[in-house]
Design an enzyme around this catalytic site. Structure first.
Site, PDB file in Angstrom:
ATOM      1  N   LYS A 122      10.982   1.429  -8.369  1.00  0.00           N
ATOM      2  CA  LYS A 122      11.849   2.520  -7.956  1.00  0.00           C
ATOM      3  C   LYS A 122      12.258   3.106  -8.971  1.00  0.00           C
ATOM      4  CE  LYS A 122      15.001   4.210  -4.827  1.00  0.00           C
ATOM      5  NZ  LYS A 122      15.836   4.451  -5.530  1.00  0.00           N
TER       6      LYS A 122
ATOM      7  N   GLU B 166      10.544  11.735  -8.421  1.00  0.00           N
ATOM      8  CA  GLU B 166      11.520  12.628  -7.700  1.00  0.00           C
ATOM      9  C   GLU B 166      11.862  13.462  -8.360  1.00  0.00           C
ATOM     10  OE1 GLU B 166      15.949  11.678  -5.875  1.00  0.00           O
ATOM     11  OE2 GLU B 166      14.279  10.246  -4.915  1.00  0.00           O
TER      12      GLU B 166
END
Length: 361
Positions: free
Chosen positions: A207, A214
């Site tokens: 993550k 991102e």
């Protein structure tokens, strides 16, 4: 409570069947909707939050509320499955309290954005008490209730398998994306939107890198659209002075692009189409000038940790590094450095500062 063929029931005015039970601590933007999605799938949720009103809202939706962590744990069936969906800064305190109330065989899941090094340490400590610790990187944001959540799981594989009904209910499902050519059969859990990534820490490590990527994708869209916004610079009247570099060919920059329409056309058939581009188009549709934003972009830590991992492992990540530094700059963290640049130019060449353009450029 009684058990019937592996399915739990609870007593009340009407006996209600449910598949699995999960306790959720933290009913913010994601935790509350995760509970709603689980309850839609037939699971039971026992909930707790420091805000009584957040608990009350979930009770209205069918969850079992609690007034304290002690009350929360007492309402859970053994082996208890507890999911913490709290900010990284609050995990340790929450974990320290809840761990004293749990028993061997219970599972404690951290679904926030904790550092993977903390996961390794916490798992080792809880293992001594017989408590299974799982780290689950969770992506989906405020859209997860309808679209589902991408889950990156770290911890014991046997515990992952026991909790599979929870993970599969939260995940988007195989229809969320076209199948990759060459894949066949019923589909792996990754195709469903959740994956056991490895031992403790692996979920949050995946993550962490996800969030670093991102940052980079968001920065690329922002920089590219900003360049389009300034493609009419040839029409801007600029001061003719020794301090300002002239625009070399004004005729080459006479374009007035509609950024909302650019985003729309890119969404269709372009190689850079993505969900983030979909969201960008929505934002531009609502407010083409983005007047409701100041442009101060926060970072919650994962980008920094990703760069630390890159340094530790000698892996070059120039895009991720630049994207993180751009966020720092957006918050004015470079203001003193910019002042110092102006001061040095003034000292060695007598260069005077020029007022910025009305749009900040």
């Amino acid at each position: 409570m009684r058990e019937l063929q592996g399915t739990a029931w609870i007593s009340g005015p009407l006996e209600k069947e449910w598949t699995m039970q999960l306790g959720m601590i933290g009913l913010g933007r994601m935790g509350a909707n995760m509970c709603r999605r689980l309850m839609r799938a037939g699971h039971q949720c026992v909930v707790h939050d420091i805000r009584p009103e957040a608990v009350a809202r979930l009770e209205d939706d069918g969850a079992i509320g609690s007034r304290s962590l002690e009350d929360f744990v007492a309402r859970l069936e053994r082996p208890r499955n507890v999911w913490m969906m709290v900010p990284a800064a609050a995990v340790q305190q929450t974990l320290a309290t809840i761990a004293t109330l749990l028993e061997p065989g219970d599972a404690l899941i951290d679904g926030g954005n904790s550092h993977h090094r903390d996961d390794i340490r916490r798992a080792s400590q809880l293992r001594l008490a017989g408590i299974d610790y799982m780290d689950v990187g969770t992506s989906g944001g405020i859209w997860g209730l309808e679209r589902g959540y991408c889950l990156m799981i770290g911890g014991d594989i046997a515990v992952t398998q026991r909790l599979d009904p929870i993970f599969s209910a939260l995940a988007p499902g195989i229809d969320a994306a076209p199948r990759t050519p060459g894949r066949a059969g019923p589909g792996s859990s990754a195709e469903q939107g959740y994956l056991h990534c490895g031992a403790n820490g692996a979920g949050h490590f995946a993550k962490m890198i996800h969030n670093g990527i991102e940052y980079g994708i968001m920065a690329a869209y922002a920089e590219g659209l900003n360049l389009l916004r300034h493609a009419n610079s040839g029409r801007v009247i600029r001061n003719a002075d020794a301090e300002t570099a002239p625009l070399e060919d004004p005729q080459a920059y006479q374009y007035d692009f509609n950024l909302g329409e650019i985003a729309e056309v890119w969404r269709r058939g372009s190689v850079i189409r993505s969900w983030l581009l979909d969201l960008t188009a929505q934002a531009l549709q609502r407010d083409a000038d983005l007047s409701g934003f100041h442009g101060s972009v926060s970072d919650s830590g994962e980008g920094r940790w990703a760069l630390k991992a890159a340094i530790d492992t000698a892996v070059p990540t120039p895009v991720l590094s630049a994207a993180l530094c751009a966020r720092f700059s957006s918050r004015g963290e470079n203001s003193f450095a910019d002042k110092l640049l102006s001061a040095m130019r003034s000292e060695f060449g007598g260069h005077a500062e020029q007022a910025p353009h009305k749009d900040g450029t």
